[in-house]
Design a protein around this motif. Sequence first.
Motif, mmCIF file in Angstrom:
data_model
loop_
_atom_site.group_PDB
_atom_site.id
_atom_site.type_symbol
_atom_site.label_atom_id
_atom_site.label_comp_id
_atom_site.label_asym_id
_atom_site.label_seq_id
_atom_site.Cartn_x
_atom_site.Cartn_y
_atom_site.Cartn_z
ATOM 1 N N ARG A 297 17.906 25.154 -24.428
ATOM 2 C CA ARG A 297 18.919 25.402 -23.400
ATOM 3 C C ARG A 297 19.383 26.856 -23.416
ATOM 4 O O ARG A 297 19.588 27.471 -22.361
ATOM 5 N N ALA A 300 16.511 29.198 -22.192
ATOM 6 C CA ALA A 300 16.215 29.010 -20.766
ATOM 7 C C ALA A 300 17.176 29.795 -19.881
ATOM 8 O O ALA A 300 16.872 30.040 -18.706
ATOM 9 N N LEU A 301 18.317 30.206 -20.417
ATOM 10 C CA LEU A 301 19.252 31.020 -19.629
ATOM 11 C C LEU A 301 18.721 32.431 -19.385
ATOM 12 O O LEU A 301 19.201 33.125 -18.481
ATOM 13 N N TRP A 302 17.752 32.845 -20.202
ATOM 14 C CA TRP A 302 17.148 34.176 -20.034
ATOM 15 C C TRP A 302 15.864 34.003 -19.221
ATOM 16 O O TRP A 302 14.837 33.610 -19.723
ATOM 17 N N SER A 303 15.941 34.250 -17.936
ATOM 18 C CA SER A 303 14.824 33.962 -17.035
ATOM 19 C C SER A 303 13.582 34.771 -17.392
ATOM 20 O O SER A 303 12.459 34.273 -17.303
ATOM 21 N N TRP A 304 13.744 36.041 -17.792
ATOM 22 C CA TRP A 304 12.583 36.855 -18.144
ATOM 23 C C TRP A 304 11.806 36.232 -19.290
ATOM 24 O O TRP A 304 10.582 36.138 -19.264
ATOM 25 N N ALA A 306 11.979 33.033 -20.257
ATOM 26 C CA ALA A 306 11.493 31.704 -19.884
ATOM 27 C C ALA A 306 10.202 31.775 -19.077
ATOM 28 O O ALA A 306 9.371 30.867 -19.141
ATOM 29 N N LEU A 307 10.003 32.865 -18.322
ATOM 30 C CA LEU A 307 8.798 33.000 -17.505
ATOM 31 C C LEU A 307 7.601 33.523 -18.299
ATOM 32 O O LEU A 307 6.470 33.392 -17.854
ATOM 33 N N ARG A 308 7.819 34.099 -19.455
ATOM 34 C CA ARG A 308 6.741 34.764 -20.187
ATOM 35 C C ARG A 308 6.415 34.129 -21.536
ATOM 36 O O ARG A 308 5.386 34.431 -22.126
#
Length: 755
Positions: A297, A300-304, A306-308
């Motif tokens: 959780r 996942a708040l750090w989008s950069w 979470a995408l990599r």
Amino acid sequence: MMAVTAGAAPSTRLPRLQIPPPVADAAIGPRIERWLEAERDQLPLWLPVALGGGIAAWFVLPDPRHWLATLSALAAIALAALTAGRGDRASRAIGIGAAVAMLGLGLAWWRAERVAAPVLARPAVVRVTGTIEQVEPLPARGLVRLTVAPFAMSGLPKRLRVNVDAAALPQGGAAGATVTLTARLMPPPAAAVPGAYDFARVAWFAGIGGTGRAFGPVAQRGGGDGGSWRAMLTRHITDRLEGSRGGIAAALATGDEGAITQDDSDAMRRAGLAHLLSVSGLHITAAVAATMLLVMRLLALWSWLALRVRLPLVAAAAGAAAAIGYTLLTGSQVPTIRSCVASLLVIGALALGRQAMTLRLVAAGAGVVLLIWPEALVGPSFQLSFAAIGAIVALHAHPRIAAAFLARDEPRWRQLVRSPASLLLTGFVVEAALLPIAVYHFHKAGLYGAIANLVAIPLTTFVVMPLEALALLCDLVGLGGPVWRLADGSLRFLLWLAHRVAALPGSATAIATVPTGAFAVCVLGGLWLALWRTPPRWLGVLPLVLGCGWILISPPPDLLVTGDGRHLAARTRDGLSILRDRAGDYTRAMLSETGGVDGEPAFLADSTAAHCTRDACVIALDRGGRRWRVLATRSPYPLPWPTLIAACRQADIVISERRLPRGCTPRWLKLDAPVLAETGGVAVTLATRRIVTVRQSGDAHPWLHPPVARPAAAVLYRPDGWRGRNIVTQCHGGGCRSRVTYRHDKTSPPTNASR
């Protein structure tokens, strides 16, 4: 020749083949082969079973001749199945199973020899100087239990377990410190009667060569650092929560149960909630799941990121670190390490995208534990843990159960009904799986454990442990007070639930010592039922029923005699009664449990079936259509030989803690000091004339005949200049009666004093 009619085309149709109707194959071999082919995915699950079978054979068989004969027989079976067989699946399964069983037997033998260490030769009062290896606070009893490694050249075993008064131990003790103390020590005691706890076997594999109680001042040098964080955390928790509530909270965090009072511990055990007090799979699973959820959780708040980055892998790594850290924090005990290994296997499966909980993972965890600690197989902790998790996984792997409790889009009220129903069914199945194990080891069967756990497990997992973790975090900034009050309230409710369930009629049914054969049949039936998938699995119900019936029809023993001959329990018309009025709490509880009595035993002196004097009792028991007369001595004072010999001739059984004269010849059985030294504790069933002993003739297991250490007796000093050497006369029930002779440096005569 075939005649052909002019003008007609020849026929191109082939004659119809006459195929005989199928005939059922009556041969058993092809049927077994087809069955094993259908069960091929389940066959690896039997590898840890075969490994455990070999380990169990080493513990059951008495001496190296039998161990070597069994190894030879298994080798012959493996070679015959793998080479002389037909090469089918059944032959390969038998051959591999026999080879793995050989590995188990040899592994247990090697492990027992590898941990060999001297054991105290006799009870003695000694001066001990050594390094503290482990500290176990027991606040409820005002004690601290120390595991001490004495210095070399002391003549003592390499590891001792000593109880010390908490007030006498400076700084509460710390692992790594040097301690000097005087203690009454005795060799690790074997099982007092058949079916009782065998501490001698456990101590052998733990390397403990003596156990006892310290007295007098205790000197400690050096603070030590090993285990200090654990001790500090335990003290911090018990300072925040009083009594057993602090003890339970400490048990959940560090594994220390010493602050839980005996009354609350008994209530938890009778209610079927004792498993919550020992750090096991439930606690590690909760810690790992909470860590993984929190990490997922937050990251996942750090989008950069979470995408990599594959966040499940990061969360799995954090969960593995939490499992290892929790294991180290709670003392790295074998049950905790076992649960940690299982958790790491589950985390690895999740990281690889595989199904997390399968019987293969359970089997892999059991195999790893048995390879490292083969002696764990015969302990209740291993059996209870893997029986519980195996029953849960096998239940929910069944297609009908999985379909019934599968999450689905449905009204909310159905979801609210489905989840408790799943928990209740799981609880009943787990209780049924654990019942034979609990009866065999603890001689009690709970009736309401499944219902109590339906409330207690969610309460502990989702309320108590999170509140405790939050309170510890808030304590870092001094704001933990309100959260500790919430945790205190939840623990009060848990204890209230335990006491209410324990007080219900029939909450715990006492069952006398269970025959090992009956227990083995139950285990075999349970494994057969859980590990197969095709209809033949239901054949496992038959051994389960037979084993349970065997347990129920086995009569409780009429006489229980401890190995030192001092204590006797007889089943009279007034119930189970004991010989000596001054028997200790442990002895009374042990005789009650193994005798199948829930509660305190009575005294033979008060029984209408016995006539007792200060020195002896004569007991009359009606069994098997006849009256049995039992004569038992109950004091160390000698009886007149003519009187004793005459009484022996009138008795069927004579029991004494000392050597009886040769002229003492009872009609059937004589149990005096020389006989009991060979047999250990004895259980006698009069109707069937069955005698069960702790030690079997020729038993050569190493803890029964260990190498011995013979330390010098301690020199004791008095303030007035007198000094003395201690001579121990008798030790029993964890205490010693000794005579100390004091002599002044310049003058004598000596004086005697009893301690």
